[in-house]
Design a protein around this motif. Structure first.
Motif, PDB file in Angstrom:
ATOM      1  N   ARG A  38       0.836  -1.212   0.000  1.00 12.05           N
ATOM      2  CA  ARG A  38       0.000   0.000   0.000  1.00 12.05           C
ATOM      3  C   ARG A  38       0.863   1.250   0.000  1.00 12.05           C
ATOM      4  O   ARG A  38       0.435   2.308  -0.408  1.00 12.05           O
ATOM      5  CB  ARG A  38      -0.923   0.012   1.215  1.00 12.05           C
ATOM      6  N   GLN A  39       2.083   1.119   0.496  1.00  8.33           N
ATOM      7  CA  GLN A  39       2.990   2.255   0.564  1.00  8.33           C
ATOM      8  C   GLN A  39       4.419   1.743   0.464  1.00  8.33           C
ATOM      9  O   GLN A  39       4.737   0.674   0.992  1.00  8.33           O
ATOM     10  CB  GLN A  39       2.801   2.991   1.895  1.00  8.33           C
ATOM     11  N   LEU A  40       5.263   2.480  -0.227  1.00 11.06           N
ATOM     12  CA  LEU A  40       6.668   2.106  -0.294  1.00 11.06           C
ATOM     13  C   LEU A  40       7.523   3.335  -0.489  1.00 11.06           C
ATOM     14  O   LEU A  40       7.046   4.375  -0.912  1.00 11.06           O
ATOM     15  CB  LEU A  40       6.930   1.073  -1.391  1.00 11.06           C
ATOM     16  N   THR A  41       8.784   3.199  -0.145  1.00 10.31           N
ATOM     17  CA  THR A  41       9.746   4.279  -0.306  1.00 10.31           C
ATOM     18  C   THR A  41      10.863   3.775  -1.205  1.00 10.31           C
ATOM     19  O   THR A  41      11.427   2.712  -0.960  1.00 10.31           O
ATOM     20  CB  THR A  41      10.331   4.691   1.067  1.00 10.31           C
ATOM     21  N   LEU A  42      11.154   4.547  -2.245  1.00 15.55           N
ATOM     22  CA  LEU A  42      12.211   4.183  -3.190  1.00 15.55           C
ATOM     23  C   LEU A  42      13.330   5.202  -3.133  1.00 15.55           C
ATOM     24  O   LEU A  42      13.094   6.400  -3.023  1.00 15.55           O
ATOM     25  CB  LEU A  42      11.658   4.125  -4.614  1.00 15.55           C
ATOM     26  N   LYS A  43      14.531   4.727  -3.247  1.00 14.58           N
ATOM     27  CA  LYS A  43      15.695   5.605  -3.355  1.00 14.58           C
ATOM     28  C   LYS A  43      15.852   5.995  -4.818  1.00 14.58           C
ATOM     29  O   LYS A  43      15.327   5.317  -5.711  1.00 14.58           O
ATOM     30  CB  LYS A  43      16.939   4.875  -2.846  1.00 14.58           C
TER      31      LYS A  43
END
Length: 93
Positions: A38-43
């Motif tokens: 539902r949510q993610l953080t990408l570099k």
């Protein structure tokens, strides 16, 4: 969705804005659709794959079902809508 301005009848011009009834919901529950994240953080430069699962077992009517899961980002880039559709030929299958 918003209704902005308009007229009730000429020459009365309405200069207000309103959200039509039923369109004030931030999030809709689409029971036949689920996502692996539902949510993610990408570099920077990183990629991710999100799986979408469609399940017609809880639907009581055959037909075509559509949804466009909301995507948001805190980057300067826009995200294209990703419409999802499900065609049910027999209810509950």
């Amino acid at each position: 969705m918003y209704r902005v301005g308009g007229t009730t009848h000429l020459p009365n011009v309405v200069s207000t804005a309103q959200v039509p009834q039923g369109y004030d919901q931030i999030e809709w529950d689409v029971s036949w659709l689920s996502e692996s994240a539902r949510q993610l953080t990408l570099k920077p430069g990183q990629k991710a794959t999100i799986s979408v699962t469609l399940d017609a077992s809880g639907l009581t009517e055959p037909g075509s079902y559509t949804a466009t899961p909301e995507q948001s980002t805190d980057t300067p880039y826009t995200l294209a809508p990703l419409p999802v559709s499900l065609r049910v030929t027999t209810a509950g299958s």
